[in-house]
Enzyme design. Sequence first.
Site, mmCIF file in Angstrom:
data_model
loop_
_atom_site.group_PDB
_atom_site.id
_atom_site.type_symbol
_atom_site.label_atom_id
_atom_site.label_comp_id
_atom_site.label_asym_id
_atom_site.label_seq_id
_atom_site.Cartn_x
_atom_site.Cartn_y
_atom_site.Cartn_z
ATOM 1 C CE LYS A 251 2.325 -2.322 -4.374
ATOM 2 N NZ LYS A 251 2.004 -1.972 -2.977
ATOM 3 C CB THR B 76 -7.684 -1.264 -1.389
ATOM 4 O OG1 THR B 76 -6.702 -0.302 -1.039
ATOM 5 C CG2 THR B 76 -8.431 -0.814 -2.597
ATOM 6 N NE ARG C 254 -4.112 0.102 3.636
ATOM 7 C CZ ARG C 254 -4.265 0.843 2.534
ATOM 8 N NH1 ARG C 254 -3.925 2.121 2.539
ATOM 9 N NH2 ARG C 254 -4.763 0.312 1.439
ATOM 10 N N GLY D 56 -4.585 -4.402 -3.720
ATOM 11 C CA GLY D 56 -5.597 -3.363 -3.946
ATOM 12 C C GLY D 56 -4.863 -2.089 -4.317
ATOM 13 C CG HIS D 57 -2.227 -1.930 -6.900
ATOM 14 N ND1 HIS D 57 -1.348 -2.458 -7.802
ATOM 15 C CD2 HIS D 57 -1.917 -2.508 -5.716
ATOM 16 C CE1 HIS D 57 -0.544 -3.306 -7.189
ATOM 17 N NE2 HIS D 57 -0.882 -3.366 -5.921
ATOM 18 C CG ASP E 85 -1.835 -1.230 1.219
ATOM 19 O OD1 ASP E 85 -2.226 -1.683 0.132
ATOM 20 O OD2 ASP E 85 -2.128 -1.736 2.316
ATOM 21 C CG ASN F 218 -2.667 -10.879 -2.579
ATOM 22 O OD1 ASN F 218 -2.687 -10.628 -3.781
ATOM 23 N ND2 ASN F 218 -1.611 -11.418 -1.993
ATOM 24 C CB THR G 274 2.136 -12.135 0.486
ATOM 25 O OG1 THR G 274 1.090 -12.709 -0.292
ATOM 26 C CG2 THR G 274 3.291 -11.707 -0.399
ATOM 27 C CB VAL H 253 2.115 16.464 -2.265
ATOM 28 C CG1 VAL H 253 3.588 16.543 -1.888
ATOM 29 C CG2 VAL H 253 1.884 17.075 -3.645
ATOM 30 C CD GLN I 136 0.897 -8.922 -2.728
ATOM 31 O OE1 GLN I 136 1.561 -9.505 -3.548
ATOM 32 N NE2 GLN I 136 -0.380 -8.667 -2.931
ATOM 33 C CB THR J 106 -9.713 -6.922 4.103
ATOM 34 O OG1 THR J 106 -8.645 -6.083 4.569
ATOM 35 C CG2 THR J 106 -9.132 -8.109 3.368
ATOM 36 N N GLY J 107 -10.930 -3.721 3.839
ATOM 37 C CA GLY J 107 -11.511 -2.645 4.643
ATOM 38 C C GLY J 107 -10.957 -2.569 6.055
ATOM 39 N NE ARG J 108 -7.293 -7.240 6.883
ATOM 40 C CZ ARG J 108 -6.315 -8.126 6.737
ATOM 41 N NH1 ARG J 108 -5.982 -8.902 7.748
ATOM 42 N NH2 ARG J 108 -5.672 -8.251 5.601
HETATM 43 P P1 GDP Z 1 -0.848 0.417 -3.514
HETATM 44 O O1 GDP Z 1 -1.417 -0.873 -3.054
HETATM 45 O O2 GDP Z 1 0.626 0.506 -3.277
HETATM 46 O O3 GDP Z 1 -1.188 0.753 -4.949
HETATM 47 O O4 GDP Z 1 -1.484 1.558 -2.609
HETATM 48 P P2 GDP Z 1 -3.046 1.675 -2.188
HETATM 49 O O5 GDP Z 1 -3.799 2.125 -3.385
HETATM 50 O O6 GDP Z 1 -3.498 0.453 -1.500
HETATM 51 O O7 GDP Z 1 -2.968 2.817 -1.088
HETATM 52 C C1 GDP Z 1 -2.488 4.090 -1.366
HETATM 53 C C2 GDP Z 1 -3.622 5.104 -1.113
HETATM 54 O O8 GDP Z 1 -3.100 6.411 -1.020
HETATM 55 C C3 GDP Z 1 -4.657 5.178 -2.233
HETATM 56 O O9 GDP Z 1 -5.911 5.421 -1.676
HETATM 57 C C4 GDP Z 1 -4.175 6.353 -3.083
HETATM 58 O O10 GDP Z 1 -5.240 7.001 -3.792
HETATM 59 C C5 GDP Z 1 -3.661 7.269 -2.027
HETATM 60 N N1 GDP Z 1 -2.526 8.107 -2.420
HETATM 61 C C6 GDP Z 1 -1.552 7.858 -3.330
HETATM 62 N N2 GDP Z 1 -0.611 8.820 -3.288
HETATM 63 C C7 GDP Z 1 -0.990 9.684 -2.330
HETATM 64 C C8 GDP Z 1 -0.406 10.870 -1.786
HETATM 65 O O11 GDP Z 1 0.679 11.298 -2.159
HETATM 66 N N3 GDP Z 1 -1.087 11.492 -0.787
HETATM 67 C C9 GDP Z 1 -2.286 11.043 -0.317
HETATM 68 N N4 GDP Z 1 -2.866 11.735 0.659
HETATM 69 N N5 GDP Z 1 -2.848 9.922 -0.796
HETATM 70 C C10 GDP Z 1 -2.204 9.236 -1.772
HETATM 71 P P1 IMO Z 2 -0.889 -4.172 -2.272
HETATM 72 O O1 IMO Z 2 -0.454 -4.700 -3.625
HETATM 73 C C1 IMO Z 2 -0.915 -4.683 2.069
HETATM 74 C C2 IMO Z 2 -0.809 -8.796 3.563
HETATM 75 C C3 IMO Z 2 -2.043 -9.300 4.282
HETATM 76 C C4 IMO Z 2 -1.408 -10.249 5.272
HETATM 77 C C5 IMO Z 2 -0.262 -10.873 4.454
HETATM 78 C C6 IMO Z 2 -0.595 -12.205 3.826
HETATM 79 O O2 IMO Z 2 -2.200 -3.468 -2.283
HETATM 80 O O3 IMO Z 2 0.215 -3.406 -1.631
HETATM 81 P P2 IMO Z 2 -2.134 -12.916 1.784
HETATM 82 O O4 IMO Z 2 -3.606 -12.782 1.576
HETATM 83 O O5 IMO Z 2 -1.303 -12.282 0.716
HETATM 84 O O6 IMO Z 2 -1.701 -14.341 2.033
HETATM 85 O O7 IMO Z 2 -1.852 -12.128 3.154
HETATM 86 O O8 IMO Z 2 0.034 -9.933 3.439
HETATM 87 N N1 IMO Z 2 -1.053 -8.271 2.206
HETATM 88 C C7 IMO Z 2 -1.034 -6.966 1.906
HETATM 89 N N2 IMO Z 2 -0.893 -5.876 2.692
HETATM 90 N N3 IMO Z 2 -1.035 -4.537 0.731
HETATM 91 C C8 IMO Z 2 -1.151 -5.616 -0.081
HETATM 92 O O9 IMO Z 2 -1.149 -5.523 -1.429
HETATM 93 C C9 IMO Z 2 -1.195 -6.898 0.504
HETATM 94 N N4 IMO Z 2 -1.321 -8.154 0.020
HETATM 95 C C10 IMO Z 2 -1.224 -8.970 1.065
HETATM 96 O O10 IMO Z 2 -2.723 -8.257 4.935
HETATM 97 O O11 IMO Z 2 -0.819 -9.542 6.337
HETATM 98 MG MG MG Z 3 -2.891 -1.603 -1.754
#
Ligand code: GDP
Ligand code: IMO
Ligand code: MG
Length: 427
Positions: free
Chosen positions: A16, A301, A307, A40-41, A13, A38, A241, A416, A226, A303-305
């Site tokens: 990426k 993204t 972080r 969520g981007h 998270d 698993n 993972t 930002v 991940q 599971t809604g848990r």
């Molecule tokens: P990923 O799994 O690495 O793609 O990241 P996620 O999408 O799970 O979580 C990143 C969250 O931060 C998303 O809701 C993005 O829309 C948001 N986001 C990304 N860049 C920024 C930033 O620079 N600032 C803020 N406030 N939010 C951001």
């Molecule tokens: P993105 O790509 C954050 C975590 C799970 C758990 C562990 C193992 O959005 O960054 P799994 O279901 O993969 O066997 O779970 O890894 N996990 C993540 N945490 N972002 C992710 O993906 C994750 N994918 C798995 O919460 O701790």
């Molecule tokens: Mg994510």
Amino acid sequence: MSATSVIGLQWGDEAKGKVVDLLTNDHDIVVRYLGGNNAGHTVKFDGETYKLSLMPAGILNNRVTSVLAPGVVINPKAFLEELDAIELRRGSADGRLLISDRAHVIFPYHREEERISENLRKADAIGTTMRGIGPCYRDKIGRTQAIRIGDMYYPDLFRQKLETVVAEKLTVFKALDPEAKLPTASEIFEEYMQYAERLRPYVTDTSAFLHRQLKANKRILFEGAQGALLDVDHGTFPFVTSSNSSGCGVHSGSGVSERLIDRMIGVVKAYTTRVGAGPFPTELLDDTGNHIRERGHEYGTVTGRPRRCGWFDAVATAYGGRVSGVDCVTLALLDVLDELDEIKICEAYEIDGQRTTDFPSHIAAIAKAKPIYRTMPGWKTDITGVRTVDGLPAKARNYVKAITDLMEVPVTMISVGPDREQTIFCD
Ligand code: GDP
Ligand code: IMO
Ligand code: MG
């Protein structure tokens, strides 16, 4: 020939999705090469928010081909639902979405296996996303019970294999949990044959495709999922993972040698988050942690848990960068720290009275690591509208400089805010 890799260096998270989307304009192909649903981007595209799970971020761009490479584990139902939802919003993906015939398939018994395993562990549960990811990779490594996408196109063999696997799984499941339930092999077969028909136009040998494209000077972007600290070999094992989610996995997951990748971009958050269980030395269980969670919308993204949130851990993150082989870093979510009076960076651990900057291999050692912090004054300014390094408050620049020094690679981009425009290029 040009290939770039985007790797999360923490526990996932790191933003990426935003970074991949930003770079997509300069690429022809975007490849997911590990993990499954698993991930969520979140991507902001044309003013709308998309939460992508199995789909590479390139799917939003009609000019780009998206690829799911051999290292991905695919739940066909989840894949088709996600594809349908995206096509409704962005139009047909026909001709620009490819799935490897070598990718492994997630079946209902994988989710049941995970449910039983996590329940049995109780307090020691990994806290997985419960998508069947681990059990599917376990079957892949174990080989005898594994089924790949390509197997579904040999229906007789596929049916036979399913019958054997379902019988074996059920025997073990019942022994562990008398309540265990599974559809029959023929129910699964009928259901998956329908998926196989719908997947057929996308299924191909993606390795051959990618190598042809590289020869034709197409630009490839590898989208990590991940993060390095969740890597099964290099992360906080066993709270990881089940695949190589550091930079090490790009080659094995995609079939493209790392020697062909010119740029490895590490993505880090300006602080740290973690979902699920496992050690987290800089975790904040106080108001500051809650403030970061609310300000950063730090809820999973998938599971809604909520972080878990904490300070930037330079020991863990620099280690993630080293094992991934990144040559530069994107620092994301810097704006989330805008309102804090002071900000801490963990620059070393104290373990049993000894100072170290090495990231320990054993979770028991990580659990007793006491962070040694450098405390910096907060900038107390809204930076979401800043577009140049010089436009950042001096205190924010100092924070970025501290991270650059500790990571030992340059920060070349700063994010930002979630929008594409909310990005600072540091050259
Ligand atoms: P990923 O799994 O690495 O793609 O990241 P996620 O999408 O799970 O979580 C990143 C969250 O931060 C998303 O809701 C993005 O829309 C948001 N986001 C990304 N860049 C920024 C930033 O620079 N600032 C803020 N406030 N939010 C951001
Ligand atoms: P993105 O790509 C954050 C975590 C799970 C758990 C562990 C193992 O959005 O960054 P799994 O279901 O993969 O066997 O779970 O890894 N996990 C993540 N945490 N972002 C992710 O993906 C994750 N994918 C798995 O919460 O701790
Ligand atoms: Mg994510």
